[in-house]
Design a protein around this motif. Structure first.
Motif, PDB file in Angstrom:
ATOM      1  N   THR A   7       0.830  -1.204   0.000  1.00 52.29           N
ATOM      2  CA  THR A   7       0.000   0.000   0.000  1.00 52.29           C
ATOM      3  C   THR A   7       0.864   1.254   0.000  1.00 52.29           C
ATOM      4  OG1 THR A   7      -1.713  -1.200   1.197  1.00 52.29           O
ATOM      5  CG2 THR A   7      -1.859   1.197   1.204  1.00 52.29           C
ATOM      6  N   VAL A   8       1.924   1.239   0.783  1.00 53.30           N
ATOM      7  CA  VAL A   8       2.846   2.377   0.820  1.00 53.30           C
ATOM      8  C   VAL A   8       3.479   2.569  -0.555  1.00 53.30           C
ATOM      9  CG1 VAL A   8       4.972   3.282   1.854  1.00 53.30           C
ATOM     10  CG2 VAL A   8       3.289   2.102   3.271  1.00 53.30           C
ATOM     11  N   TYR A   9       3.888   1.483  -1.176  1.00 54.16           N
ATOM     12  CA  TYR A   9       4.464   1.551  -2.532  1.00 54.16           C
ATOM     13  C   TYR A   9       3.482   2.191  -3.510  1.00 54.16           C
ATOM     14  CZ  TYR A   9       5.149  -0.191  -7.258  1.00 54.16           C
ATOM     15  OH  TYR A   9       5.230  -0.298  -8.626  1.00 54.16           O
ATOM     16  N   VAL A  10       2.228   1.760  -3.468  1.00 52.74           N
ATOM     17  CA  VAL A  10       1.220   2.305  -4.390  1.00 52.74           C
ATOM     18  C   VAL A  10       1.002   3.794  -4.133  1.00 52.74           C
ATOM     19  CG1 VAL A  10      -1.214   2.224  -5.033  1.00 52.74           C
ATOM     20  CG2 VAL A  10       0.074   0.099  -4.780  1.00 52.74           C
ATOM     21  N   VAL A  11       0.873   4.180  -2.869  1.00 58.39           N
ATOM     22  CA  VAL A  11       0.627   5.591  -2.542  1.00 58.39           C
ATOM     23  C   VAL A  11       1.800   6.465  -2.976  1.00 58.39           C
ATOM     24  CG1 VAL A  11       0.348   7.213  -0.613  1.00 58.39           C
ATOM     25  CG2 VAL A  11      -0.988   5.099  -0.677  1.00 58.39           C
ATOM     26  N   VAL A  12       3.008   6.048  -2.656  1.00 61.28           N
ATOM     27  CA  VAL A  12       4.194   6.842  -3.017  1.00 61.28           C
ATOM     28  C   VAL A  12       4.341   6.920  -4.534  1.00 61.28           C
ATOM     29  CG1 VAL A  12       6.728   6.864  -2.955  1.00 61.28           C
ATOM     30  CG2 VAL A  12       5.420   6.470  -0.868  1.00 61.28           C
ATOM     31  N   THR A  13       4.118   5.818  -5.224  1.00 60.45           N
ATOM     32  CA  THR A  13       4.281   5.804  -6.676  1.00 60.45           C
ATOM     33  C   THR A  13       3.230   6.666  -7.360  1.00 60.45           C
ATOM     34  OG1 THR A  13       5.292   3.624  -6.573  1.00 60.45           O
ATOM     35  CG2 THR A  13       4.396   4.305  -8.704  1.00 60.45           C
ATOM     36  N   VAL A  14       1.992   6.588  -6.911  1.00 59.96           N
ATOM     37  CA  VAL A  14       0.941   7.423  -7.507  1.00 59.96           C
ATOM     38  C   VAL A  14       1.212   8.894  -7.218  1.00 59.96           C
ATOM     39  CG1 VAL A  14      -1.520   7.990  -7.388  1.00 59.96           C
ATOM     40  CG2 VAL A  14      -0.799   5.598  -7.551  1.00 59.96           C
ATOM     41  N   LEU A  15       1.613   9.214  -5.982  1.00 64.21           N
ATOM     42  CA  LEU A  15       1.962  10.597  -5.651  1.00 64.21           C
ATOM     43  C   LEU A  15       3.103  11.093  -6.539  1.00 64.21           C
ATOM     44  CD1 LEU A  15       1.735  13.132  -3.867  1.00 64.21           C
ATOM     45  CD2 LEU A  15       3.330  12.026  -2.288  1.00 64.21           C
ATOM     46  N   ALA A  16       4.129  10.266  -6.696  1.00 63.50           N
ATOM     47  CA  ALA A  16       5.263  10.644  -7.541  1.00 63.50           C
ATOM     48  C   ALA A  16       4.818  10.859  -8.990  1.00 63.50           C
ATOM     49  CB  ALA A  16       6.354   9.582  -7.468  1.00 63.50           C
ATOM     50  N   ALA A  17       3.997   9.965  -9.498  1.00 71.15           N
ATOM     51  CA  ALA A  17       3.528  10.098 -10.881  1.00 71.15           C
ATOM     52  C   ALA A  17       2.723  11.382 -11.066  1.00 71.15           C
ATOM     53  CB  ALA A  17       2.706   8.874 -11.273  1.00 71.15           C
ATOM     54  N   VAL A  18       1.915  11.736 -10.081  1.00 74.14           N
ATOM     55  CA  VAL A  18       1.125  12.973 -10.172  1.00 74.14           C
ATOM     56  C   VAL A  18       2.037  14.196 -10.114  1.00 74.14           C
ATOM     57  CG1 VAL A  18      -0.578  14.398  -8.950  1.00 74.14           C
ATOM     58  CG2 VAL A  18      -1.008  11.960  -9.301  1.00 74.14           C
ATOM     59  N   VAL A  19       2.995  14.189  -9.198  1.00 75.54           N
ATOM     60  CA  VAL A  19       3.912  15.331  -9.059  1.00 75.54           C
ATOM     61  C   VAL A  19       4.734  15.513 -10.330  1.00 75.54           C
ATOM     62  CG1 VAL A  19       5.976  16.153  -7.834  1.00 75.54           C
ATOM     63  CG2 VAL A  19       4.015  15.277  -6.550  1.00 75.54           C
ATOM     64  N   TYR A  20       5.336  14.432 -10.817  1.00 70.74           N
ATOM     65  CA  TYR A  20       6.191  14.550 -12.004  1.00 70.74           C
ATOM     66  C   TYR A  20       5.364  14.788 -13.265  1.00 70.74           C
ATOM     67  CZ  TYR A  20       9.485  12.586  -8.685  1.00 70.74           C
ATOM     68  OH  TYR A  20      10.238  12.346  -7.570  1.00 70.74           O
ATOM     69  N   GLY A  21       4.180  14.215 -13.327  1.00 73.59           N
ATOM     70  CA  GLY A  21       3.298  14.481 -14.470  1.00 73.59           C
ATOM     71  C   GLY A  21       2.876  15.942 -14.510  1.00 73.59           C
ATOM     72  N   SER A  22       2.564  16.506 -13.345  1.00 75.60           N
ATOM     73  CA  SER A  22       2.204  17.927 -13.279  1.00 75.60           C
ATOM     74  C   SER A  22       3.377  18.814 -13.677  1.00 75.60           C
ATOM     75  CB  SER A  22       1.751  18.286 -11.866  1.00 75.60           C
ATOM     76  OG  SER A  22       0.620  17.543 -11.499  1.00 75.60           O
ATOM     77  N   ALA A  23       4.560  18.454 -13.216  1.00 76.30           N
ATOM     78  CA  ALA A  23       5.754  19.220 -13.584  1.00 76.30           C
ATOM     79  C   ALA A  23       6.013  19.122 -15.084  1.00 76.30           C
ATOM     80  CB  ALA A  23       6.964  18.725 -12.806  1.00 76.30           C
ATOM     81  N   ALA A  24       5.772  17.939 -15.649  1.00 73.04           N
ATOM     82  CA  ALA A  24       5.949  17.770 -17.094  1.00 73.04           C
ATOM     83  C   ALA A  24       4.985  18.661 -17.867  1.00 73.04           C
ATOM     84  CB  ALA A  24       5.735  16.305 -17.479  1.00 73.04           C
ATOM     85  N   VAL A  25       3.735  18.695 -17.436  1.00 71.10           N
ATOM     86  CA  VAL A  25       2.741  19.553 -18.106  1.00 71.10           C
ATOM     87  C   VAL A  25       3.159  21.013 -18.000  1.00 71.10           C
ATOM     88  CG1 VAL A  25       0.351  20.364 -17.992  1.00 71.10           C
ATOM     89  CG2 VAL A  25       0.835  17.914 -17.875  1.00 71.10           C
ATOM     90  N   ALA A  26       3.619  21.431 -16.819  1.00 69.18           N
ATOM     91  CA  ALA A  26       4.056  22.821 -16.648  1.00 69.18           C
ATOM     92  C   ALA A  26       5.214  23.152 -17.587  1.00 69.18           C
ATOM     93  CB  ALA A  26       4.465  23.068 -15.198  1.00 69.18           C
ATOM     94  N   ASN A  27       6.156  22.234 -17.713  1.00 69.15           N
ATOM     95  CA  ASN A  27       7.293  22.454 -18.616  1.00 69.15           C
ATOM     96  C   ASN A  27       6.834  22.510 -20.066  1.00 69.15           C
ATOM     97  OD1 ASN A  27      10.162  22.383 -17.390  1.00 69.15           O
ATOM     98  ND2 ASN A  27       9.051  20.845 -16.226  1.00 69.15           N
TER      99      ASN A  27
ATOM    100  N   TRP B 135      15.963  23.760 -23.472  1.00 69.51           N
ATOM    101  CA  TRP B 135      16.000  22.501 -22.720  1.00 69.51           C
ATOM    102  C   TRP B 135      14.685  22.197 -22.027  1.00 69.51           C
ATOM    103  CZ3 TRP B 135      21.150  21.772 -19.621  1.00 69.51           C
ATOM    104  CH2 TRP B 135      22.242  21.857 -20.498  1.00 69.51           C
ATOM    105  N   ILE B 136      13.862  23.213 -21.792  1.00 65.99           N
ATOM    106  CA  ILE B 136      12.638  23.030 -20.999  1.00 65.99           C
ATOM    107  C   ILE B 136      11.729  21.943 -21.576  1.00 65.99           C
ATOM    108  CG2 ILE B 136      10.525  24.159 -20.179  1.00 65.99           C
ATOM    109  CD1 ILE B 136      12.179  26.697 -19.761  1.00 65.99           C
ATOM    110  N   PRO B 137      11.448  21.907 -22.882  1.00 68.10           N
ATOM    111  CA  PRO B 137      10.601  20.817 -23.384  1.00 68.10           C
ATOM    112  C   PRO B 137      11.232  19.440 -23.192  1.00 68.10           C
ATOM    113  CG  PRO B 137      10.736  22.585 -24.995  1.00 68.10           C
ATOM    114  CD  PRO B 137      11.723  22.904 -23.921  1.00 68.10           C
ATOM    115  N   TRP B 138      12.547  19.348 -23.317  1.00 70.43           N
ATOM    116  CA  TRP B 138      13.231  18.065 -23.116  1.00 70.43           C
ATOM    117  C   TRP B 138      13.158  17.625 -21.660  1.00 70.43           C
ATOM    118  CZ3 TRP B 138      13.965  15.409 -27.263  1.00 70.43           C
ATOM    119  CH2 TRP B 138      14.175  16.065 -28.474  1.00 70.43           C
ATOM    120  N   LEU B 139      13.327  18.569 -20.764  1.00 75.37           N
ATOM    121  CA  LEU B 139      13.223  18.244 -19.343  1.00 75.37           C
ATOM    122  C   LEU B 139      11.793  17.837 -18.992  1.00 75.37           C
ATOM    123  CD1 LEU B 139      15.437  21.131 -17.933  1.00 75.37           C
ATOM    124  CD2 LEU B 139      16.048  18.716 -18.149  1.00 75.37           C
ATOM    125  N   GLY B 140      10.819  18.524 -19.572  1.00 72.50           N
ATOM    126  CA  GLY B 140       9.422  18.153 -19.362  1.00 72.50           C
ATOM    127  C   GLY B 140       9.109  16.774 -19.916  1.00 72.50           C
TER     128      GLY B 140
END
Length: 114
Positions: free
Chosen positions: A3-23, A43-48
Motif C-alpha cells: 500500500t505504501v508503494y502504491v501511494v508513493v508511486t501514484v503521488l510521484a507520478a502525479v507530481v512529475y506528471g504535473s511538472a511535465a505539463v508545466a514544462n 531545454w525546458i521541453p526536453w526536461l518536461g
C-alpha cells in the motif's frame, strides 16, 4: 508495504506528471527556474518530456516492474543533475528539489523491495 508503494508511486507520478505539463505548456515557473539556474529555454521541453516519461514509467511499473525500476532510476538521475545545476550557480534553495528527489528515491526503493 504494498500500500505504501502504491501511494508513493501514484503521488510521484502525479507530481512529475504535473511538472511535465508545466514544462511542456510553457508555464512561468519552469522559465523562472531556468533563468535562475542558467538553463537554456530550449531545454525546458526536453526536461518536461523526461519528467513525463518518468511519470508514465512509474505507472507502467505496476504492470512491468522493470519499467518502474528504470523510470525511478532515471528520475533519481534527473534530480542528481538538478542538484548539480543548483550547486553550479550557488543556489541554496533546495526545498522543492529535496522533496522531488526524496520522492524519486522512495519510489525506487519501494519498487525494488515490493
Amino acid at each position: 508495504m504494498f500500500t505504501v508503494y502504491v501511494v508513493v508511486t501514484v503521488l510521484a507520478a502525479v507530481v512529475y506528471g504535473s511538472a511535465a505539463v508545466a514544462n511542456l505548456a510553457g508555464h512561468a515557473y519552469p522559465k523562472a527556474q531556468a533563468d535562475k539556474l542558467g538553463v537554456p529555454y530550449a531545454w525546458i521541453p526536453w526536461l518536461g518530456t523526461a519528467l513525463g516519461a518518468g511519470a508514465l514509467g512509474l505507472v507502467a511499473g505496476f504492470v512491468v516492474p522493470a519499467l518502474g525500476i528504470a523510470a525511478a532510476s532515471g528520475l533519481v538521475l534527473y534530480f542528481v543533475g538538478a542538484l548539480g545545476a543548483h550547486l553550479r550557480v550557488g543556489d541554496r534553495n533546495y526545498g522543492a528539489w529535496s522533496f522531488c528527489c526524496a520522492l524519486a528515491v522512495a519510489a525506487l526503493a519501494l519498487r525494488v523491495t515490493v
